[in-house]
Motif scaffolding. Structure first.
Motif, PDB file in Angstrom:
ATOM      1  N   MET A  60     -70.379-143.060   1.789  1.00  0.00           N
ATOM      2  CA  MET A  60     -69.562-144.537   1.608  1.00  0.00           C
ATOM      3  C   MET A  60     -70.311-145.673   1.707  1.00  0.00           C
ATOM      4  O   MET A  60     -71.393-145.650   2.431  1.00  0.00           O
ATOM      5  N   GLN A  64     -66.597-149.862   2.332  1.00  0.00           N
ATOM      6  CA  GLN A  64     -65.662-148.692   2.502  1.00  0.00           C
ATOM      7  C   GLN A  64     -65.384-148.239   3.924  1.00  0.00           C
ATOM      8  O   GLN A  64     -64.569-148.330   4.537  1.00  0.00           O
ATOM      9  N   TRP A  65     -66.781-148.136   4.650  1.00  0.00           N
ATOM     10  CA  TRP A  65     -66.920-147.818   6.060  1.00  0.00           C
ATOM     11  C   TRP A  65     -66.175-148.818   6.979  1.00  0.00           C
ATOM     12  O   TRP A  65     -65.246-148.564   7.924  1.00  0.00           O
TER      13      TRP A  65
END
Length: 110
Positions: A60, A64-65
């Motif tokens: 990721m 996104q994380w």
């Protein structure tokens, strides 16, 4: 997990996962009930899922994380849906002798 093991791979009629704390050790429980596959096959597919999931998480982007982390924090900070849910949460703390009734808030802060 449910989408992959139950829906896509159709491993069993009941698929679930959850966290548990046993004697201070945090663990992940995965349960698959199946009439079609033997335990060794199920274990191999669960192991395959976990490897793929690890690769997905480690791959990721930071953006996104951060989105997933924010969603988790929001989930942790949600109020209980009912007094029954609140009571269940408190009883779990009492039965496990942790007595940490604000654990969701502490986890969200962490």
């Amino acid at each position: 997990l449910y989408d992959t093991l139950r829906t896509r791979w159709q491993l069993g009629y009941s698929v679930s996962c959850g966290l548990r704390m046993t004697n201070g050790v945090l663990g992940l429980c995965i349960r698959v009930m199946s009439e079609r596959f033997d335990p060794a096959t199920l274990q191999a597919r669960i192991d395959e899922f976990l490897v793929r999931f690890r690769d997905r998480v480690t791959g990721m982007s930071e953006h996104q994380w951060a989105k997933h982390l924010l969603a988790l924090v929001q989930l942790k900070l949600q109020r209980d849906a009912s007094y029954h849910d609140e009571g269940e949460r408190y009883w779990a703390e009492i039965l496990e002798r942790r007595h940490q009734f604000d654990v969701a808030r502490l986890e969200a802060q962490a």
